[in-house]
Design an enzyme around this catalytic site. Sequence first.
Site, mmCIF file in Angstrom:
data_model
loop_
_atom_site.group_PDB
_atom_site.id
_atom_site.type_symbol
_atom_site.label_atom_id
_atom_site.label_comp_id
_atom_site.label_asym_id
_atom_site.label_seq_id
_atom_site.Cartn_x
_atom_site.Cartn_y
_atom_site.Cartn_z
ATOM 1 C CD GLU A 56 6.811 -2.412 0.048
ATOM 2 O OE1 GLU A 56 6.691 -1.889 -1.080
ATOM 3 O OE2 GLU A 56 6.598 -3.613 0.270
ATOM 4 C CD GLU A 106 -16.128 1.396 1.263
ATOM 5 O OE1 GLU A 106 -16.826 1.558 0.252
ATOM 6 O OE2 GLU A 106 -15.225 0.539 1.348
#
Length: 271
Positions: A79, A110
């Site tokens: 963004e 992960e």
Amino acid sequence: MINTTERDSNYSDLDKMSVGELLTNMNREDQSVPLAVAAAIPQIEALVKVATDRMRRGGRMFYIGAGTSGRLGVLDASECPPTFGVPYDWIVGIIAGGDIAIRKAVEFAEDDMEQAWQDLQVYGIDENDIVVGIAASGTTPYVIGGLEAANAAGIATGCIVCNYDTPIAAVAEYPVEVVPGPEFVTGSTRMKAGTAQKLVLNMLSTAVMIRLGRVKGNKMVDMQLTNHKLFERGLRIVMQETGVDEPLAKSLLEEYGSVRKTIEQVKALEK
């Protein structure tokens, strides 16, 4: 000792609650989030300052994380270019398992201690950059390994975690610990922890961009004019900042394609 994010919910028998009770109780829990963020402002301030310093040197800010935390980092990074008109490589979000993991969980991604550093190498990371690990638990191996490798390479490191005294906070030079308490659904860190991380990321990237001059007054003068809504917003900004009428502001904005450049041109003509 069980991490706060893994402790039992403050509420029992969720499956027996009415819809109204569910929503009211979730909202009640959510009210703890901004208070937790407020308590961490000194830590956030330190992280903003070092990130701004690195980026003024020509460095970049990298977010690394897994699952919800990784997705939030990718979201915040994606963004910044349209909002502040910065290059897409100024703030980069990297998620364990690659971009496919944004939409679909990648099993055990992960848990790889070495993969984050390998992912960072694609970008030619160096000592001018900063790496911010995002992990609600504060224990994610992907993030720990990435921060340890960055430290060893002389690269500044920070983190955003939602428990106190975690391995990730111990590794990061500039830790941010935001602890909003147990989740409404026990262990579901996409809820309060995710909201807390999103608030901190908003503060971090926005404050850094303001300090780097990407906002004038309170206006996004460098935003990308990629749709009619944003063009109209840019038009209002030009008119407010320069006092020119709408037809002229529109003509100039279409010509220069930038709010900042349009304002500069109008003010140059006035001299």
